[in-house]
Design an enzyme around this catalytic site. Structure first.
Site, short mmCIF file in Angstrom:
data_model
loop_
_atom_site.label_atom_id
_atom_site.label_comp_id
_atom_site.label_asym_id
_atom_site.label_seq_id
_atom_site.Cartn_x
_atom_site.Cartn_y
_atom_site.Cartn_z
N VAL A 281 0.84 -1.19 0.00
CA VAL A 281 0.00 0.00 0.00
C VAL A 281 0.87 1.24 0.00
CG1 VAL A 281 -1.82 1.26 1.19
CG2 VAL A 281 -1.78 -1.24 1.28
N CYS A 282 0.67 2.13 -0.97
CA CYS A 282 1.36 3.43 -1.04
C CYS A 282 2.88 3.22 -0.95
CB CYS A 282 0.82 4.36 0.04
SG CYS A 282 1.30 6.09 -0.16
N ALA A 283 3.54 3.85 0.03
CA ALA A 283 4.99 3.66 0.16
C ALA A 283 5.33 2.22 0.49
CB ALA A 283 5.55 4.60 1.23
N GLY A 285 3.82 -0.18 -0.89
CA GLY A 285 3.83 -0.78 -2.21
C GLY A 285 5.16 -0.59 -2.92
N LEU A 310 -1.88 -1.16 -3.99
CA LEU A 310 -2.95 -0.20 -3.75
C LEU A 310 -2.37 1.19 -3.66
CD1 LEU A 310 -4.96 -2.13 -0.99
CD2 LEU A 310 -4.89 -2.52 -3.46
#
Length: 545
Positions: A281-283, A285, A310
């Site tokens: 997710v985000c960072a 990810g 995501l």
């Protein structure tokens, strides 16, 4: 440690603004007629506002001006119209001006912040403020003064989004049953208790961003992605990052990716040696992408059977308010502060994200707390958003480098764990979520284009960065677009993939099931002899201040 003498100009964000203002002044001789034309248009609009015209409309979702007096009262209507005129003409003026794009973006961002600051809703003419004073006979002013004094004493940079005592982590939030089965200096590994009689053989490991607490993915039972995955029959594991101190300043990409590698191995051992489905997710990810790149180079790509990303910036060329303000001088100031303290303070991070949208996350809260004398409404998402963590200096340096260089566009240009990263060489199937109204990682930056190898699926959610992650499967207004990666540009992809009603979660779990292996009886106990349960979820690290 970086060279702190690289920038010889001003050493703060004001220096970047000064440089852009100087660039603006240099346009006066050559574009004088252009400036005069826009100035005349603004004067005409302001004249109309003074005469009571209603030329400009408030944005449909702007709650600051819902009171009917903003349209009915002559003074309030004129103030609102003048303010709207200034904002619109400022954007039009800068939008067509011949100036460097970096200067234009920075001036636009500063203009948005100033425009939000001088909104008439922040002035004593605000009808909500006047009504509140009359209704409470002035008691609201006394309460607002007490609130302001309290926040000054507590050294709060901004009015709180949610009361600190409104929710308790482990009871109201992050309450899905599970156990911490591994504790390392950098992270805890949580194994969640299955909710179905049978589970898929291949587990799911979630990697949240180190910038916030992991429990956005397990906020409440209706919004929890963890709970959704459990109810779909997956074995779910979560990385819970530690809140770093000054002595952890050298924790960067190498250390965090190494931790993800270790967690992946532990999850595999706990589930009988199976390959693992990875979700970032985000960072988080970004860390998961780097892990995939490392494993691909090592010949260990088979340890991951699928990867879900995501709101992850696979394209590092962000165009957001935060990036616009981080000019050369601001970045130099940030780097100097990082290595002086060893980390980026949580308050700085919270302030930076809030000021990207001051009209939503700064001034309405200040108005409620200090002018209206009201406590913030208890909202679980806001409670999470102000529960920020520190970031180690090295990780911030690595992230700054990532967004400055956009290394995924140049395979092999980024070295992590001694391995050059080439995402195009990856053959593992991947699933990518972008959010239509994302102001942190714009949807175009989540779009993988041709950077990612293997079978790629892209999905666009209807909402924003945070809202897309807490989008329950039964959300009545949710919609999404989904399909294989058929085009290099997001706009072309959108033209060929129609809207489907509902939450993206149902489609994601359906996509994941073929990669998760056969069903078998769910384990009755969590952990194992090699990974004994240490503590009930949500664990210890998520509670550390």
């Amino acid at each position: 440690m970086p060279d702190r003498s690289a920038h010889n100009g001003p050493t703060d964000a004001a220096g970047d603004l000064a440089d852009s203002l100087q660039a603006l002044l240099r346009t006066l001789p050559d574009q004088g007629s252009y400036h005069l034309r826009h100035l005349a248009a603004l004067a005409c609009s302001l004249k109309g506002a003074a005469l009571g015209a209603r030329e400009f409309a408030v944005a449909p979702r702007d709650r600051r001006f819902e009171h009917p007096d903003w349209q009915a009262h002559p003074l309030m209507r004129r103030a609102l119209q003048a303010w709207l005129a200034c904002g619109l003409h400022y954007q039009q003026w800068l939008g067509e001006l011949a100036i460097a794009e970096s200067d234009r973006a920075r001036l636009l961002q500063w203009g948005e912040m100033l425009h939000a600051t001088f909104a008439p809703s922040n002035l004593p003419i605000n009808p909500d403020f006047l009504d509140r004073v009359r209704q409470t006979r002035g008691a609201s002013l006394c309460q607002g003064t007490r609130n302001l004094t309290t926040d000054l004493v507590l050294d709060r940079p901004l009015a709180p989004l949610c009361a600190d005592t409104a929710f308790l982590v482990g009871r109201d939030l992050a309450a899905t049953p599970g156990q911490v089965v591994l504790r390392e200096p950098l992270y805890e590994l949580i194994q969640y208790r299955p909710t179905t009689p049978q589970v898929h053989a291949r587990p799911l490991l979630m990697v949240p961003p180190p910038l916030n607490r992991f429990y956005l993915l397990d906020l409440t039972e209706p919004t929890s992605l963890v709970r959704h995955a459990l109810d779909a029959g997956f074995q779910v594991f979560m990385v819970s990052w530690r809140n770093p101190q000054a002595e952890h300043q050298e924790w960067g990409f190498n250390r965090y990716v190494g931790a993800c590698d270790q967690a992946l191995d532990s999850v595999s051992q706990l589930t009988g040696g199976a390959s693992v489905n990875l979700l970032g997710v985000c960072a988080g990810g970004v860390l998961a992408l780097l892990l995939q790149g490392v494993l691909q180079r090592r010949g260990q790509a088979g340890r991951i059977c699928s990867a879900s990303y995501l709101v992850t910036p696979i394209d590092g060329r962000l165009d957001t308010g935060l990036v616009r303000l981080l000019g050369p001088a601001a970045r130099q100031q940030l780097r100097s502060k990082l290595w002086r303290h060893g980390y980026l303070p949580a308050a700085d991070l919270a302030r930076a994200f809030s000021w990207q949208r001051p009209a939503e996350f700064v001034w309405p809260q200040a108005l409620d707390r200090y002018a209206l004398g009201r406590d913030p409404q208890p909202r679980n998402v806001l409670a999470w958003s102000q529960d920020c963590t520190r970031l180690p200096a090295r990780l911030v340096e690595d992230l700054l480098d990532f967004f400055e260089r956009d290394p995924f566009a140049r395979p092999g240009s980024l070295i992590v764990q001694g391995q050059p990263i080439d995402l195009s060489a990856i053959t593992t199937p991947s699933w990518h979520l972008g959010a239509r109204h994302d102001h942190i990682v714009p949807c175009a930056n989540s779009f993988p284009a041709r950077r990612m190898g293997g079978e790629v699926t892209f999905v666009q959610s209807h909402s924003g960065h945070i809202q897309s992650l807490v989008n329950p499967a039964d959300h009545p207004d949710a919609w999404f677009r989904a399909g294989p990666l058929t085009h290099d540009r997001l706009s072309d992809w959108l033209d060929h993939h129609p809207v489907s009603p509902g939450s993206w979660r149902t489609g994601w779990s359906a996509w994941l099931k073929p990669h998760a292996g056969a069903l078998s009886a769910a384990p009755s106990e969590l952990g194992s002899a090699s990974y004994p349960p240490l503590e009930a979820a949500p664990g210890r690290y998520v509670l550390q201040s």
